[in-house]
Write a protein that holds these residues in place. Structure first.
Motif, PDB file in Angstrom:
ATOM      1  N   VAL A 152      56.626 -35.279 -69.696  1.00  0.00           N
ATOM      2  CA  VAL A 152      56.598 -33.905 -70.419  1.00  0.00           C
ATOM      3  C   VAL A 152      57.995 -33.900 -71.029  1.00  0.00           C
ATOM      4  O   VAL A 152      58.063 -33.355 -72.091  1.00  0.00           O
ATOM      5  CB  VAL A 152      56.437 -32.921 -69.219  1.00  0.00           C
ATOM      6  N   SER A 153      58.935 -34.200 -70.138  1.00  0.00           N
ATOM      7  CA  SER A 153      60.411 -34.180 -70.993  1.00  0.00           C
ATOM      8  C   SER A 153      60.356 -35.051 -72.248  1.00  0.00           C
ATOM      9  O   SER A 153      61.034 -34.488 -73.005  1.00  0.00           O
ATOM     10  CB  SER A 153      61.226 -34.563 -69.914  1.00  0.00           C
ATOM     11  N   TYR A 154      59.836 -35.908 -72.269  1.00  0.00           N
ATOM     12  CA  TYR A 154      60.168 -36.923 -73.312  1.00  0.00           C
ATOM     13  C   TYR A 154      59.311 -36.450 -74.648  1.00  0.00           C
ATOM     14  O   TYR A 154      59.834 -36.272 -75.665  1.00  0.00           O
ATOM     15  CB  TYR A 154      59.198 -38.432 -73.007  1.00  0.00           C
ATOM     16  N   ALA A 155      58.185 -35.761 -74.389  1.00  0.00           N
ATOM     17  CA  ALA A 155      57.394 -35.230 -75.330  1.00  0.00           C
ATOM     18  C   ALA A 155      58.055 -33.885 -75.581  1.00  0.00           C
ATOM     19  O   ALA A 155      58.405 -33.580 -76.900  1.00  0.00           O
ATOM     20  CB  ALA A 155      55.824 -34.847 -74.873  1.00  0.00           C
ATOM     21  N   GLN A 156      58.685 -32.960 -74.963  1.00  0.00           N
ATOM     22  CA  GLN A 156      59.402 -31.770 -75.161  1.00  0.00           C
ATOM     23  C   GLN A 156      60.640 -32.132 -76.091  1.00  0.00           C
ATOM     24  O   GLN A 156      60.824 -31.299 -77.013  1.00  0.00           O
ATOM     25  CB  GLN A 156      59.823 -31.033 -73.911  1.00  0.00           C
ATOM     26  N   GLU A 157      61.328 -33.287 -75.752  1.00  0.00           N
ATOM     27  CA  GLU A 157      62.614 -33.275 -76.525  1.00  0.00           C
ATOM     28  C   GLU A 157      62.211 -33.691 -78.157  1.00  0.00           C
ATOM     29  O   GLU A 157      63.019 -33.766 -79.169  1.00  0.00           O
ATOM     30  CB  GLU A 157      63.044 -34.533 -75.900  1.00  0.00           C
ATOM     31  N   ARG A 158      60.974 -34.062 -78.331  1.00  0.00           N
ATOM     32  CA  ARG A 158      60.230 -34.758 -79.585  1.00  0.00           C
ATOM     33  C   ARG A 158      59.455 -33.617 -80.477  1.00  0.00           C
ATOM     34  O   ARG A 158      58.996 -33.876 -81.615  1.00  0.00           O
ATOM     35  CB  ARG A 158      59.788 -35.989 -79.713  1.00  0.00           C
ATOM     36  N   LEU A 159      58.917 -32.389 -79.678  1.00  0.00           N
ATOM     37  CA  LEU A 159      57.966 -31.747 -80.435  1.00  0.00           C
ATOM     38  C   LEU A 159      58.352 -30.342 -79.811  1.00  0.00           C
ATOM     39  O   LEU A 159      58.631 -29.975 -78.437  1.00  0.00           O
ATOM     40  CB  LEU A 159      56.531 -31.942 -79.717  1.00  0.00           C
ATOM     41  N   GLN A 193      41.668 -31.391 -87.306  1.00  0.00           N
ATOM     42  CA  GLN A 193      42.329 -31.586 -88.511  1.00  0.00           C
ATOM     43  C   GLN A 193      43.697 -30.802 -88.697  1.00  0.00           C
ATOM     44  O   GLN A 193      43.845 -29.872 -87.935  1.00  0.00           O
ATOM     45  CB  GLN A 193      41.472 -30.950 -89.673  1.00  0.00           C
ATOM     46  N   ASN A 194      44.562 -31.506 -89.288  1.00  0.00           N
ATOM     47  CA  ASN A 194      46.069 -30.885 -89.432  1.00  0.00           C
ATOM     48  C   ASN A 194      46.635 -30.477 -88.160  1.00  0.00           C
ATOM     49  O   ASN A 194      47.292 -29.596 -87.966  1.00  0.00           O
ATOM     50  CB  ASN A 194      45.904 -29.715 -90.340  1.00  0.00           C
ATOM     51  N   ILE A 195      46.629 -31.789 -87.375  1.00  0.00           N
ATOM     52  CA  ILE A 195      47.052 -31.566 -86.132  1.00  0.00           C
ATOM     53  C   ILE A 195      48.449 -31.957 -86.237  1.00  0.00           C
ATOM     54  O   ILE A 195      48.872 -32.915 -86.790  1.00  0.00           O
ATOM     55  CB  ILE A 195      46.407 -32.572 -84.963  1.00  0.00           C
ATOM     56  N   ASP A 196      49.537 -31.115 -85.431  1.00  0.00           N
ATOM     57  CA  ASP A 196      50.681 -31.510 -85.444  1.00  0.00           C
ATOM     58  C   ASP A 196      51.260 -32.728 -84.774  1.00  0.00           C
ATOM     59  O   ASP A 196      52.075 -33.363 -85.223  1.00  0.00           O
ATOM     60  CB  ASP A 196      51.614 -30.244 -84.765  1.00  0.00           C
ATOM     61  N   ALA A 197      50.570 -32.990 -83.780  1.00  0.00           N
ATOM     62  CA  ALA A 197      51.273 -34.268 -83.018  1.00  0.00           C
ATOM     63  C   ALA A 197      49.854 -34.854 -81.942  1.00  0.00           C
ATOM     64  O   ALA A 197      48.896 -34.108 -81.604  1.00  0.00           O
ATOM     65  CB  ALA A 197      52.182 -34.004 -81.907  1.00  0.00           C
ATOM     66  N   VAL A 198      49.833 -35.951 -81.652  1.00  0.00           N
ATOM     67  CA  VAL A 198      49.126 -36.513 -80.918  1.00  0.00           C
ATOM     68  C   VAL A 198      49.789 -37.403 -79.828  1.00  0.00           C
ATOM     69  O   VAL A 198      50.839 -38.235 -80.221  1.00  0.00           O
ATOM     70  CB  VAL A 198      47.946 -37.625 -81.462  1.00  0.00           C
ATOM     71  N   THR A 199      49.393 -37.487 -78.538  1.00  0.00           N
ATOM     72  CA  THR A 199      50.066 -37.993 -77.514  1.00  0.00           C
ATOM     73  C   THR A 199      48.925 -39.139 -76.777  1.00  0.00           C
ATOM     74  O   THR A 199      47.771 -38.430 -76.690  1.00  0.00           O
ATOM     75  CB  THR A 199      50.584 -37.004 -76.504  1.00  0.00           C
ATOM     76  N   VAL A 200      49.609 -40.205 -76.535  1.00  0.00           N
ATOM     77  CA  VAL A 200      48.678 -41.136 -75.508  1.00  0.00           C
ATOM     78  C   VAL A 200      49.600 -41.619 -74.661  1.00  0.00           C
ATOM     79  O   VAL A 200      50.108 -42.752 -74.752  1.00  0.00           O
ATOM     80  CB  VAL A 200      47.966 -42.293 -76.556  1.00  0.00           C
ATOM     81  N   PHE A 201      49.444 -41.158 -73.555  1.00  0.00           N
ATOM     82  CA  PHE A 201      50.474 -41.618 -72.526  1.00  0.00           C
ATOM     83  C   PHE A 201      49.482 -42.332 -71.322  1.00  0.00           C
ATOM     84  O   PHE A 201      48.421 -42.455 -71.183  1.00  0.00           O
ATOM     85  CB  PHE A 201      51.476 -40.551 -71.945  1.00  0.00           C
ATOM     86  N   CYS A 202      50.298 -42.730 -70.384  1.00  0.00           N
ATOM     87  CA  CYS A 202      49.971 -43.337 -69.087  1.00  0.00           C
ATOM     88  C   CYS A 202      48.747 -44.362 -69.235  1.00  0.00           C
ATOM     89  O   CYS A 202      47.778 -44.338 -68.834  1.00  0.00           O
ATOM     90  CB  CYS A 202      49.286 -42.180 -68.189  1.00  0.00           C
ATOM     91  N   ASP A 203      49.283 -45.485 -70.049  1.00  0.00           N
ATOM     92  CA  ASP A 203      48.425 -46.580 -70.202  1.00  0.00           C
ATOM     93  C   ASP A 203      47.172 -46.486 -71.162  1.00  0.00           C
ATOM     94  O   ASP A 203      46.404 -47.173 -71.410  1.00  0.00           O
ATOM     95  CB  ASP A 203      48.091 -47.149 -68.675  1.00  0.00           C
ATOM     96  N   GLY A 204      47.086 -45.424 -71.724  1.00  0.00           N
ATOM     97  CA  GLY A 204      45.774 -45.057 -72.555  1.00  0.00           C
ATOM     98  C   GLY A 204      45.573 -46.092 -73.512  1.00  0.00           C
ATOM     99  O   GLY A 204      44.248 -46.724 -73.725  1.00  0.00           O
ATOM    100  N   MET A 205      46.757 -46.623 -74.264  1.00  0.00           N
ATOM    101  CA  MET A 205      46.458 -47.457 -75.362  1.00  0.00           C
ATOM    102  C   MET A 205      46.388 -49.074 -74.612  1.00  0.00           C
ATOM    103  O   MET A 205      45.756 -49.881 -75.317  1.00  0.00           O
ATOM    104  CB  MET A 205      47.836 -47.524 -75.874  1.00  0.00           C
ATOM    105  N   GLY A 230      52.913 -35.420 -89.328  1.00  0.00           N
ATOM    106  CA  GLY A 230      52.288 -35.166 -87.952  1.00  0.00           C
ATOM    107  C   GLY A 230      52.974 -36.401 -86.892  1.00  0.00           C
ATOM    108  O   GLY A 230      53.356 -37.500 -87.482  1.00  0.00           O
ATOM    109  N   VAL A 231      53.160 -36.353 -85.794  1.00  0.00           N
ATOM    110  CA  VAL A 231      53.752 -37.070 -84.923  1.00  0.00           C
ATOM    111  C   VAL A 231      52.796 -37.647 -84.023  1.00  0.00           C
ATOM    112  O   VAL A 231      51.834 -37.137 -83.438  1.00  0.00           O
ATOM    113  CB  VAL A 231      54.828 -36.321 -83.936  1.00  0.00           C
ATOM    114  N   LEU A 232      52.894 -38.865 -83.818  1.00  0.00           N
ATOM    115  CA  LEU A 232      52.340 -39.931 -82.571  1.00  0.00           C
ATOM    116  C   LEU A 232      53.185 -40.323 -81.731  1.00  0.00           C
ATOM    117  O   LEU A 232      54.380 -40.875 -82.071  1.00  0.00           O
ATOM    118  CB  LEU A 232      51.562 -41.098 -83.235  1.00  0.00           C
ATOM    119  N   LEU A 233      53.037 -39.837 -80.443  1.00  0.00           N
ATOM    120  CA  LEU A 233      53.833 -40.565 -79.263  1.00  0.00           C
ATOM    121  C   LEU A 233      52.809 -40.998 -78.262  1.00  0.00           C
ATOM    122  O   LEU A 233      51.849 -40.590 -77.988  1.00  0.00           O
ATOM    123  CB  LEU A 233      54.567 -39.318 -78.411  1.00  0.00           C
TER     124      LEU A 233
END
Length: 245
Positions: free
Chosen positions: A23-30, A95-107, A131-134
Motif C-alpha cells: 500500500v505504501s509503495y502504491a501511495q507514494e506513486r499514485l 477504459q481510460n484507467i489511471d493505474a493498474v496494479t499487479v502485486f503479490c506474485d500475480g505476474m 497511465g501507470v502500471l505497478l
C-alpha cells in the motif's frame, strides 16, 4: 490450477504478507482519488486497503472463489468495490484507467513470455495515456534458492498444511504442492490437495516486453522501492507509464 478450497484459507497463509508495504509503495506513486484496476486481486486485501485510503479501485481475478472472499470482506467493511472475474490476458469493460496494479506474485502465474506480452497489451488497452502500471515479481534468485525442494508446514486446530516447493521444468519456475487438513463442521479433518505453478523472468525480459507494448519504465527497484535490485534481491518492483500515442 484450482482455487476452490485454497481461496478460503489463502488469508491464513498470507498472515505475515507485507500488505502495508504494498500500500505504501502504491501511495507514494499514485495520488489519492486515482482510478485503479487491481489485477490478480486474490481475496482483495490490498484492494480493500487502497479503497479505505481513498482510491477508486476495482478488483479483477480469474478465480470466482477468490472474488467471493474479496466481495465478502469489502461488504463487511462497507466499501463499495466492484470485483470482476477476468483473465489478466483479456481485460475488458475498463477504459481510460489511471493505474493498474499487479502485486503479490500475480505476474508469476504467467508461465510463458507470450502470456506476459498479452497481459501487458491488455493492461495498456485499458490505461489512459500516461497511465501507470505497478507490479512486482519474484526474482530468478528467489525462484532458484527459496523454493529449492523446501518444505513448509503449520499445525493448527482447524487447519493444518504441508507445503512442498520444487523447481519446475521451465527455467526460473517452481511447482508448489500443498496438502491441507481442514476440520469440518462435525469435527472431522478432510484432506485437500492443491497444485500451483509459478515462473519468473529476468528483469530485462519484462523491460523489453513493456517497451514493445508501449510502456516507458520509470523505475525498477527492490525493497518496495527503497533500493536498487542486486543479484540476491528476492522481489523486484516495476513502475511504468503508458507512452502517449
Amino acid at each position: 490450477m484450482t482455487y476452490q478450497h485454497f481461496a478460503y484459507i489463502y488469508d491464513r497463509l498470507m498472515t505475515d504478507a507485507p500488505y502495508e508495504s504494498w500500500v505504501s509503495y502504491a501511495q507514494e506513486r499514485l495520488p489519492k482519488g486515482t482510478t485503479i484496476v487491481d489485477v490478480a486481486c486474490g481475496t482483495g486485501t490490498f484492494t480493500l486497503k487502497m479503497a479505505q485510503e481513498g482510491y477508486n479501485i476495482s478488483g479483477v481475478d480469474l478465480s470466482e472463489e477468490m472474488l467471493s472472499v474479496a466481495k465478502h470482506k469489502a461488504d463487511e467493511a462497507k466499501e463499495n468495490i466492484t470485483f470482476v472475474r477476468q483473465d489478466m490476458q483479456q481485460l475488458s469493460g475498463f477504459q481510460n484507467i489511471d493505474a493498474v496494479t499487479v502485486f503479490c506474485d500475480g505476474m508469476n502465474y504467467l508461465m510463458e513470455e507470450d502470456q506476459v506480452r498479452l497481459t501487458f497489451e491488455a493492461i495498456a488497452a485499458i490505461l489512459s495515456d500516461d497511465g501507470v502500471l505497478l507490479f512486482d515479481v519474484h526474482s530468478p534468485y528467489k525462484m532458484d534458492t527459496d523454493f529449492d525442494y523446501k518444505v513448509y508446514a503449520e499445525n493448527d486446530e482447524d487447519v493444518s498444511y504441508i507445503w512442498f516447493a520444487q523447481p519446475g521444468e521451465l527455467e526460473n519456475s517452481v511447482e508448489h504442492e500443498l496438502t491441507f487438513f481442514i476440520k469440518n463442521e462435525v469435527g472431522i479433518y478432510e484432506r485437500v490437495d492443491e497444485a500451483h505453478s509459478q515462473r519468473t523472468f529476468d528483469s530485462s525480459v519484462y523491460a523489453s516486453i513493456l517497451d514493445d507494448c508501449g510502456f516507458e519504465i520509470v523505475e525498477i527497484s527492490a525493497a518496495f522501492g527503497e533500493k536498487a535490485p542486486i543479484h540476491q534481491t528476492d522481489r523486484i518492483f516495476f513502475y511504468a507509464k503508458k507512452r502517449r500515442k
